[in-house]
Design a protein around this motif. Structure first.
Motif, mmCIF file in Angstrom:
data_model
loop_
_atom_site.group_PDB
_atom_site.id
_atom_site.type_symbol
_atom_site.label_atom_id
_atom_site.label_comp_id
_atom_site.label_asym_id
_atom_site.label_seq_id
_atom_site.Cartn_x
_atom_site.Cartn_y
_atom_site.Cartn_z
ATOM 1 N N LEU A 38 -30.146 -2.343 -29.414
ATOM 2 C CA LEU A 38 -29.716 -1.708 -28.169
ATOM 3 C C LEU A 38 -30.730 -0.668 -27.727
ATOM 4 N N SER A 39 -30.944 -0.576 -26.422
ATOM 5 C CA SER A 39 -31.770 0.503 -25.902
ATOM 6 C C SER A 39 -30.976 1.814 -25.970
ATOM 7 N N GLU A 40 -31.642 2.906 -25.656
ATOM 8 C CA GLU A 40 -31.081 4.223 -25.960
ATOM 9 C C GLU A 40 -29.753 4.502 -25.263
ATOM 10 N N GLY A 41 -29.631 4.130 -23.978
ATOM 11 C CA GLY A 41 -28.386 4.415 -23.260
ATOM 12 C C GLY A 41 -27.184 3.735 -23.888
ATOM 13 N N TRP A 42 -27.309 2.432 -24.154
ATOM 14 C CA TRP A 42 -26.201 1.706 -24.797
ATOM 15 C C TRP A 42 -25.920 2.280 -26.178
ATOM 16 N N SER A 43 -26.977 2.555 -26.920
ATOM 17 C CA SER A 43 -26.805 3.080 -28.272
ATOM 18 C C SER A 43 -26.090 4.425 -28.262
ATOM 19 N N ARG A 103 -26.509 13.537 -14.505
ATOM 20 C CA ARG A 103 -27.410 12.493 -14.955
ATOM 21 C C ARG A 103 -28.066 12.940 -16.252
ATOM 22 N N ILE A 104 -28.082 12.055 -17.253
ATOM 23 C CA ILE A 104 -28.617 12.376 -18.570
ATOM 24 C C ILE A 104 -29.962 11.686 -18.730
ATOM 25 N N ASP A 105 -30.995 12.477 -18.957
ATOM 26 C CA ASP A 105 -32.340 11.925 -19.119
ATOM 27 C C ASP A 105 -32.502 11.316 -20.508
ATOM 28 N N THR A 106 -33.058 10.123 -20.532
ATOM 29 C CA THR A 106 -33.425 9.462 -21.783
ATOM 30 C C THR A 106 -34.804 8.847 -21.576
ATOM 31 N N GLY A 107 -35.364 8.316 -22.647
ATOM 32 C CA GLY A 107 -36.616 7.591 -22.532
ATOM 33 C C GLY A 107 -36.392 6.124 -22.267
ATOM 34 N N ASP A 108 -35.192 5.772 -21.878
ATOM 35 C CA ASP A 108 -34.758 4.390 -21.703
ATOM 36 C C ASP A 108 -34.900 3.999 -20.234
ATOM 37 N N THR A 109 -35.733 3.002 -19.951
ATOM 38 C CA THR A 109 -35.895 2.537 -18.571
ATOM 39 C C THR A 109 -34.922 1.420 -18.217
ATOM 40 N N GLU A 110 -34.104 0.988 -19.171
ATOM 41 C CA GLU A 110 -33.171 -0.118 -18.940
ATOM 42 C C GLU A 110 -31.849 0.356 -18.365
ATOM 43 N N THR A 111 -31.423 1.560 -18.721
ATOM 44 C CA THR A 111 -30.084 2.013 -18.360
ATOM 45 C C THR A 111 -30.114 3.321 -17.581
ATOM 46 N N GLN A 112 -28.989 3.585 -16.894
ATOM 47 C CA GLN A 112 -28.732 4.882 -16.275
ATOM 48 C C GLN A 112 -27.529 5.488 -17.009
ATOM 49 N N VAL A 113 -27.693 6.731 -17.438
ATOM 50 C CA VAL A 113 -26.676 7.388 -18.267
ATOM 51 C C VAL A 113 -26.213 8.645 -17.547
ATOM 52 N N ARG A 114 -24.895 8.841 -17.476
ATOM 53 C CA ARG A 114 -24.377 10.020 -16.781
ATOM 54 C C ARG A 114 -23.008 10.412 -17.327
ATOM 55 N N LEU A 115 -22.687 11.680 -17.163
ATOM 56 C CA LEU A 115 -21.310 12.143 -17.334
ATOM 57 C C LEU A 115 -20.644 12.107 -15.972
ATOM 58 N N LEU A 116 -19.403 11.676 -15.938
ATOM 59 C CA LEU A 116 -18.611 11.674 -14.716
ATOM 60 C C LEU A 116 -17.368 12.524 -14.917
ATOM 61 N N CYS A 152 -10.556 13.591 -15.594
ATOM 62 C CA CYS A 152 -11.060 12.639 -16.588
ATOM 63 C C CYS A 152 -12.575 12.805 -16.691
ATOM 64 N N ILE A 153 -13.052 13.095 -17.888
ATOM 65 C CA ILE A 153 -14.488 13.212 -18.148
ATOM 66 C C ILE A 153 -14.917 12.004 -18.967
ATOM 67 N N CYS A 154 -15.919 11.293 -18.481
ATOM 68 C CA CYS A 154 -16.372 10.060 -19.126
ATOM 69 C C CYS A 154 -17.889 10.070 -19.278
ATOM 70 N N LEU A 155 -18.352 9.365 -20.287
ATOM 71 C CA LEU A 155 -19.755 8.996 -20.404
ATOM 72 C C LEU A 155 -19.879 7.584 -19.854
ATOM 73 N N ALA A 156 -20.731 7.391 -18.858
ATOM 74 C CA ALA A 156 -20.891 6.080 -18.226
ATOM 75 C C ALA A 156 -22.341 5.625 -18.347
ATOM 76 N N VAL A 157 -22.517 4.379 -18.777
ATOM 77 C CA VAL A 157 -23.853 3.794 -18.916
ATOM 78 C C VAL A 157 -23.876 2.484 -18.141
ATOM 79 N N THR A 158 -24.860 2.334 -17.269
ATOM 80 C CA THR A 158 -24.999 1.120 -16.468
ATOM 81 C C THR A 158 -26.452 0.652 -16.527
ATOM 82 N N GLU A 159 -26.668 -0.598 -16.120
ATOM 83 C CA GLU A 159 -28.033 -1.106 -16.055
ATOM 84 C C GLU A 159 -28.453 -1.435 -14.625
#
Length: 233
Positions: A20-25, A137-150, A207-214
């Motif tokens: 898994l890339s970083e966002g999914w992981s 928006r959460i910065d990662t070194g992952d170019t595959e996913t977008q990671v954020r708290l909602l 509701c606070i969620c961690l959301a990861v999309t591609e």
């Protein structure tokens, strides 16, 4: 705390194997921190994979019955859980100590997510999305996913949408309804382009969620689609 919606076997297997890339992981590892049963399943996967590897080394082949026994072990093993890690492309390693549940003192945000955003929810710098919703928006070194708290206000829906690709949503606080299903703290929803939905935060608590999309969400409303590039969702 009982987690009713756990990570799928397929995604957990990819996590265990470091695929898994970083966002999914990050999403899976944070879910594992909140879900003892998912940690037991991960331990079963690692144990079964080790046994299968030993058999391949000794006999040079694996039969269909070997694979069936491995799958049975994935669903049935409840042995002591050990520490594991999910590898990421740039060397950052979301990880969770498998075996201890999250303590109340750790608050809303457990590790490994805490290492990305900090542990104090009240100090987070939320950016408005409109209609009372916020994101980080959460910065990662992952170019595959977008990671954020909602943060979705109590009783309010996310506009109807579907997806281009996979979306993982992990509940950290509060809860939301998606159709007849209720997702609360620790629950992980896996969605893809086959799902058209309108998740709605339950009454009484944001509701606070961690959301990861591609890929960007595909909203039904043309108004939301018009402002989507500005909101970057």
């Amino acid at each position: 705390m009982k987690v009713n919606h756990q990570v799928s076997d397929e995604l957990l297997l990819d996590y265990a194997s470091g695929n898994l890339s970083e966002g999914w992981s990050l999403a899976v590892a944070t879910h594992l921190a909140l879900c003892p049963e998912a940690r037991r399943r991960l331990d079963a996967i690692e144990g079964a994979a080790g046994a299968l590897f030993d058999k391949i080394g000794a006999a040079g082949s694996v039969t269909d019955s070997d694979w069936e026994r491995m799958k049975a072990r994935l669903h049935g093993q409840t042995s002591q859980v050990q520490t594991t890690q999910g590898r990421t492309p740039q060397g950052r390693t979301p990880h969770v100590a498998q075996g201890s549940p999250v303590r109340a003192s750790e608050g809303v945000i457990p590790e490994p997510l805490r290492s990305y955003v900090g542990g104090d929810v009240s100090s987070l710098k939320w950016k408005a999305l409109g209609r009372g919703a916020y994101q980080i928006r959460i910065d990662t070194g992952d170019t595959e996913t977008q990671v954020r708290l909602l943060r979705i206000p109590a009783g309010k829906p996310v506009p109807e949408h579907t997806h281009d690709g996979r979306e993982l949503t992990l509940v950290l606080a509060g809860s939301f309804h998606d159709g007849e299903a209720l997702f609360a703290r620790g629950d992980l929803e896996e969605a893809d382009g086959s799902l058209l939905h309108t998740p709605t935060a339950t009454e009484g608590e944001d509701c606070i969620c961690l959301a990861v999309t591609e890929a960007p969400l595909k909203f039904s409303s043309w108004i939301v689609r018009m402002i989507q590039p500005i909101l970057k969702i």
